[in-house]
Design a protein around this motif. Structure first.
Motif, PDB file in Angstrom:
ATOM      1  N   GLU A 105      -7.299  13.497 -19.154  1.00 23.34           N
ATOM      2  CA  GLU A 105      -8.321  12.356 -18.892  1.00 23.34           C
ATOM      3  C   GLU A 105      -8.590  11.774 -20.243  1.00 23.34           C
ATOM      4  OE1 GLU A 105     -12.310  11.146 -16.460  1.00 23.34           O
ATOM      5  OE2 GLU A 105     -11.857  13.109 -17.024  1.00 23.34           O
ATOM      6  N   ALA A 106      -8.879  13.044 -21.462  1.00 24.31           N
ATOM      7  CA  ALA A 106      -9.374  12.082 -22.566  1.00 24.31           C
ATOM      8  C   ALA A 106      -8.086  11.359 -23.608  1.00 24.31           C
ATOM      9  CB  ALA A 106      -9.573  13.441 -23.510  1.00 24.31           C
ATOM     10  N   THR A 107      -6.838  12.040 -23.206  1.00 22.93           N
ATOM     11  CA  THR A 107      -5.806  11.335 -23.785  1.00 22.93           C
ATOM     12  C   THR A 107      -5.564   9.885 -22.984  1.00 22.93           C
ATOM     13  OG1 THR A 107      -4.803  13.351 -23.884  1.00 22.93           O
ATOM     14  CG2 THR A 107      -3.173  11.516 -24.008  1.00 22.93           C
ATOM     15  N   LEU A 108      -5.762   9.829 -21.601  1.00 15.62           N
ATOM     16  CA  LEU A 108      -5.780   8.596 -21.057  1.00 15.62           C
ATOM     17  C   LEU A 108      -6.756   7.330 -21.769  1.00 15.62           C
ATOM     18  CD1 LEU A 108      -4.624   6.862 -18.710  1.00 15.62           C
ATOM     19  CD2 LEU A 108      -6.162   7.806 -17.220  1.00 15.62           C
ATOM     20  N   GLY A 109      -7.953   7.950 -21.944  1.00 10.51           N
ATOM     21  CA  GLY A 109      -8.844   7.244 -22.428  1.00 10.51           C
ATOM     22  C   GLY A 109      -8.617   6.878 -23.774  1.00 10.51           C
ATOM     23  N   ARG A 110      -7.895   7.586 -24.931  1.00 13.80           N
ATOM     24  CA  ARG A 110      -7.422   7.273 -25.891  1.00 13.80           C
ATOM     25  C   ARG A 110      -6.439   6.244 -25.845  1.00 13.80           C
ATOM     26  NH1 ARG A 110      -5.111  10.740 -29.661  1.00 13.80           N
ATOM     27  NH2 ARG A 110      -6.223   9.464 -31.287  1.00 13.80           N
ATOM     28  N   LEU A 111      -5.600   6.336 -24.810  1.00 14.91           N
ATOM     29  CA  LEU A 111      -4.622   5.540 -24.838  1.00 14.91           C
ATOM     30  C   LEU A 111      -5.043   4.024 -24.241  1.00 14.91           C
ATOM     31  CD1 LEU A 111      -1.433   4.573 -24.557  1.00 14.91           C
ATOM     32  CD2 LEU A 111      -1.402   5.669 -22.226  1.00 14.91           C
ATOM     33  N   GLU A 112      -5.826   3.811 -23.292  1.00 11.35           N
ATOM     34  CA  GLU A 112      -6.548   2.692 -23.042  1.00 11.35           C
ATOM     35  C   GLU A 112      -7.114   1.907 -24.221  1.00 11.35           C
ATOM     36  OE1 GLU A 112      -9.130   4.104 -20.002  1.00 11.35           O
ATOM     37  OE2 GLU A 112      -7.522   3.906 -18.017  1.00 11.35           O
ATOM     38  N   ARG A 113      -8.080   2.781 -25.103  1.00  6.95           N
ATOM     39  CA  ARG A 113      -8.692   1.921 -26.201  1.00  6.95           C
ATOM     40  C   ARG A 113      -7.447   1.574 -27.095  1.00  6.95           C
ATOM     41  NH1 ARG A 113     -11.858   6.372 -25.194  1.00  6.95           N
ATOM     42  NH2 ARG A 113     -14.056   5.933 -24.686  1.00  6.95           N
ATOM     43  N   ALA A 114      -6.348   2.352 -27.325  1.00  9.85           N
ATOM     44  CA  ALA A 114      -5.311   1.798 -28.175  1.00  9.85           C
ATOM     45  C   ALA A 114      -4.277   0.521 -27.765  1.00  9.85           C
ATOM     46  CB  ALA A 114      -4.323   2.928 -28.497  1.00  9.85           C
ATOM     47  N   LEU A 115      -4.392   0.634 -26.553  1.00  8.17           N
ATOM     48  CA  LEU A 115      -3.595  -0.447 -25.987  1.00  8.17           C
ATOM     49  C   LEU A 115      -4.352  -1.884 -26.097  1.00  8.17           C
ATOM     50  CD1 LEU A 115      -2.075   1.002 -22.512  1.00  8.17           C
ATOM     51  CD2 LEU A 115      -0.821   0.191 -24.833  1.00  8.17           C
ATOM     52  N   THR A 116      -5.732  -1.656 -25.900  1.00  9.63           N
ATOM     53  CA  THR A 116      -6.624  -2.776 -25.743  1.00  9.63           C
ATOM     54  C   THR A 116      -6.749  -3.340 -27.314  1.00  9.63           C
ATOM     55  OG1 THR A 116      -8.275  -1.967 -24.190  1.00  9.63           O
ATOM     56  CG2 THR A 116      -9.124  -3.530 -25.676  1.00  9.63           C
ATOM     57  N   ALA A 117      -6.865  -2.275 -28.432  1.00  8.08           N
ATOM     58  CA  ALA A 117      -6.803  -2.647 -29.903  1.00  8.08           C
ATOM     59  C   ALA A 117      -5.562  -3.542 -30.071  1.00  8.08           C
ATOM     60  CB  ALA A 117      -6.944  -1.594 -30.783  1.00  8.08           C
ATOM     61  N   LEU A 118      -4.357  -2.931 -29.331  1.00  5.91           N
ATOM     62  CA  LEU A 118      -3.108  -3.341 -29.828  1.00  5.91           C
ATOM     63  C   LEU A 118      -2.771  -4.821 -29.232  1.00  5.91           C
ATOM     64  CD1 LEU A 118      -0.460  -2.330 -31.225  1.00  5.91           C
ATOM     65  CD2 LEU A 118       0.385  -1.997 -28.777  1.00  5.91           C
ATOM     66  N   ALA A 119      -3.453  -5.045 -27.866  1.00  4.71           N
ATOM     67  CA  ALA A 119      -3.497  -6.447 -27.394  1.00  4.71           C
ATOM     68  C   ALA A 119      -4.259  -7.253 -27.967  1.00  4.71           C
ATOM     69  CB  ALA A 119      -3.788  -6.286 -25.897  1.00  4.71           C
ATOM     70  N   THR A 120      -5.541  -7.017 -28.548  1.00  2.00           N
ATOM     71  CA  THR A 120      -6.523  -7.902 -29.332  1.00  2.00           C
ATOM     72  C   THR A 120      -6.560  -8.028 -30.569  1.00  2.00           C
ATOM     73  OG1 THR A 120      -8.265  -6.092 -29.092  1.00  2.00           O
ATOM     74  CG2 THR A 120      -7.966  -7.595 -26.952  1.00  2.00           C
ATOM     75  N   GLY A 121      -5.811  -6.968 -31.238  1.00  2.00           N
ATOM     76  CA  GLY A 121      -5.765  -7.036 -32.555  1.00  2.00           C
ATOM     77  C   GLY A 121      -7.177  -6.450 -33.230  1.00  2.00           C
ATOM     78  N   ASP A 122      -7.868  -5.550 -32.415  1.00  2.00           N
ATOM     79  CA  ASP A 122      -9.188  -5.125 -32.976  1.00  2.00           C
ATOM     80  C   ASP A 122      -8.909  -3.656 -33.632  1.00  2.00           C
ATOM     81  OD1 ASP A 122     -11.937  -3.997 -33.142  1.00  2.00           O
ATOM     82  OD2 ASP A 122     -12.102  -4.413 -30.968  1.00  2.00           O
ATOM     83  N   ARG A 123      -9.173  -3.967 -35.162  1.00  2.00           N
ATOM     84  CA  ARG A 123      -8.935  -2.682 -36.022  1.00  2.00           C
ATOM     85  C   ARG A 123      -9.964  -1.879 -35.936  1.00  2.00           C
ATOM     86  NH1 ARG A 123      -6.321  -6.098 -41.135  1.00  2.00           N
ATOM     87  NH2 ARG A 123      -4.898  -7.635 -40.105  1.00  2.00           N
ATOM     88  N   ALA A 124     -11.174  -2.341 -35.675  1.00  2.00           N
ATOM     89  CA  ALA A 124     -12.244  -1.193 -35.581  1.00  2.00           C
ATOM     90  C   ALA A 124     -12.116  -0.308 -34.289  1.00  2.00           C
ATOM     91  CB  ALA A 124     -13.543  -2.064 -35.440  1.00  2.00           C
ATOM     92  N   LEU A 125     -11.549  -1.013 -33.203  1.00  2.00           N
ATOM     93  CA  LEU A 125     -11.382   0.001 -32.093  1.00  2.00           C
ATOM     94  C   LEU A 125     -10.203   1.006 -32.409  1.00  2.00           C
ATOM     95  CD1 LEU A 125     -11.981   0.594 -29.117  1.00  2.00           C
ATOM     96  CD2 LEU A 125     -10.499  -1.195 -28.158  1.00  2.00           C
ATOM     97  N   ALA A 126      -9.131   0.387 -33.100  1.00  2.00           N
ATOM     98  CA  ALA A 126      -8.121   1.116 -33.451  1.00  2.00           C
ATOM     99  C   ALA A 126      -8.314   2.265 -34.415  1.00  2.00           C
ATOM    100  CB  ALA A 126      -6.955   0.266 -34.149  1.00  2.00           C
ATOM    101  N   LEU A 127      -9.392   2.125 -35.443  1.00  2.00           N
ATOM    102  CA  LEU A 127      -9.723   3.166 -36.250  1.00  2.00           C
ATOM    103  C   LEU A 127     -10.616   4.083 -35.340  1.00  2.00           C
ATOM    104  CD1 LEU A 127     -10.903   1.093 -39.325  1.00  2.00           C
ATOM    105  CD2 LEU A 127      -9.114   2.664 -39.076  1.00  2.00           C
TER     106      LEU A 127
END
Length: 497
Positions: free
Chosen positions: A404-426
């Protein structure tokens, strides 16, 4: 029993000859196939069939390339028919042998194995195969003498069905042709061996139906109908002998496919309709003239792939949480990821600048890898459950929470990738050491349970394998997050836009 023993010699000889020739041919044959399309591909298949002695191997290769979207149905059929025609050379080679040559080839094979000391088995297997085929034909003369008087009493349809079932079961028309050649040497009339040969020629389509996807089933059906339609009229023609009947039939099947394919294609499409394949939603060829627009469209498609990859991991998490689920349930999602990733990779390869294309290439391949790892995790758990075993309650809870924790990290990474949000990626990257620490703590806890509880011993290998897969999944999520910085437009591009 003697006849069955001869069949076993033919089967083993053909198998060893094919393995030996395939080992000597190596990957060069596949590289050669990649250079040709259309009817010339069938001619290359013919040459490879001669070189490898395996029509079945090339037929299955054609099916695999068709299912992967590399070959069209027409090209896969040509490859199968060309390979089968080329492989009739095995019967030519076998027909040249006798007892002396059989033992000579077997002796050379043994000497080769001793000299090579297991380092190069291709030539040895080739010699073993030839020797066994030669010996099989010699023994066939004695073994079938008891069968030969019965042949005139058997109806042609029964001989045809016998040849069909033999070839369908072992996937080799050559095996049936060799049996017919043995009967012919024992004095059987060609009109009695012809149905066997033709039945074998139709039945060798069998392996294409085993474990096939809809595209593979369509290929098998098309070839089966094509071969059967050619074989039935030939049953009523005079035969010049098993060898010529075998070669002529497969030559005719290969050469007439371009004429019959349109009808066969419509028939196969009607009987085996293909499910609608997921296609790219955002990729447009006309946008390639504007590289930044094309990159943006590719990024939107990658976001769509990411949603599907996330669904694969979510399916694995739900299955681990309740200790019930099947890998087969994730296959359609994983295949969608594969297909869309391939489309994106082909699309971005046409972008003129590496700075635009490489980050997208990394993202698409990373998502494909993550989906594959997620499916693999469920596969390992499913194998454990199939044995009637389960994880300990604590172990199951740890695995579910870590997934579940891995799934949550993947969701955040995908959101950062789609929006270009570098703060979220960090933020995703900063979570990585914490997840690694939790994985290590789970290993330590598992070790303690392993020392004191029997149930943990039964599931220990699967538990530790899943922890390794989760670690690899989190590494992949980290790489996705780092790609957010790489996906910024090259310097000056924003100004020009």
């Amino acid at each position: 029993m003697e006849a069955l023993g001869v069949l076993a010699l033919f089967y083993l000889g053909t198998l060893l000859l094919t393995e030996g020739a395939g080992g000597l041919l190596g990957p060069r044959g596949r590289r050669l196939l990649s250079r040709f399309r259309g009817f010339p591909l069938g001619l290359v298949g013919l040459l490879l069939g001669v070189a490898s002695g395996s029509g079945t191997g090339l037929s299955l290769l054609g099916r695999g390339l068709l299912q992967a979207g590399v070959l069209s149905l027409y090209e896969a059929a040509l490859l199968a028919l060309g390979g089968t025609l080329g492989a009739t050379g095995v019967v030519v080679v076998a027909g040249l042998g006798n007892r002396t040559l059989a033992f000579g080839a077997l002796s050379l094979a043994l000497l080769w194995e001793l000299a090579a000391r297991g380092k190069s088995t291709g030539a040895g297997r080739l010699l073993y195969g030839i020797g066994l085929l030669f010996l099989g034909l010699e023994l066939a003369h004695e073994a079938v003498l008891g069968l030969e008087p019965w042949l005139p009493l058997l109806p042609g349809w029964l001989l045809f069905l016998t040849g069909f079932l033999l070839a369908y079961g072992v996937g080799s028309a050559n095996l049936v042709a060799l049996l017919a050649l043995g009967l012919s040497r024992a004095g059987a009339d060609p009109e009695h061996t012809l149905p066997l040969v033709l039945g074998g020629g139709v039945g060798c389509t069998g392996p294409l139906f085993f474990h096939a996807m809809p595209e593979g089933l369509r290929l098998g059906l098309l070839l089966l109908v094509h071969r059967l339609a050619l074989a039935l009229p030939l049953l009523f023609l005079p035969s010049l002998g098993p060898f010529w009947a075998h070669v002529s039939y497969h030559t005719l099947a290969f050469l007439t496919l371009p004429l019959t394919f349109p009808f066969l294609h419509r028939l196969a499409a009607k009987i085996v309709p293909l499910p609608k394949a997921p296609g790219p939603k955002y990729l447009r060829l006309e946008a390639l003239g504007d590289p930044l627009l094309a990159r943006g469209l590719a990024l939107r498609e990658i976001a769509r792939i990411g949603d599907t990859a996330r669904s694969v991991l979510e399916g694995a998490w739900r299955a681990l949480s309740r200790e019930a689920g099947r890998e087969a349930d994730l296959v359609p999602l994983e295949e969608k990821v594969d297909r869309l990733s391939r489309e994106v990779l082909v699309y971005i390869a046409r972008l003129p600048e590496d700075a635009l294309a490489l980050p997208l290439l990394k993202a698409a391949s990373e998502l494909e890898h993550l989906a594959d790892l997620s499916k693999k995790a469920l596969r390992k758990a499913e194998r454990l459950w199939a044995q009637g075993l389960t994880f300990s309650p604590e172990g199951r809870q740890e695995l579910a929470q870590l997934t579940e924790a891995t799934l949550g990290r993947l969701e955040r990474a995908l959101t950062a990738l789609a929006t270009g949000d570098r703060a979220l990626a960090l933020e995703v990257e900063r979570q990585h050491p914490e997840v690694l620490a939790r994985l290590e703590a789970s290993r330590q806890a598992h070790l303690q349970r392993l020392r004191h509880r029997e149930e943990s011993r039964a599931s220990t290998l699967t538990h530790l394998d899943l922890l390794l897969l989760l670690e690899e999944l989190n590494e992949g999520v980290n790489r996705l997050a780092r790609l957010v910085g790489e996906l910024k437009p090259p310097v000056g591009e924003d100004d020009r836009r």
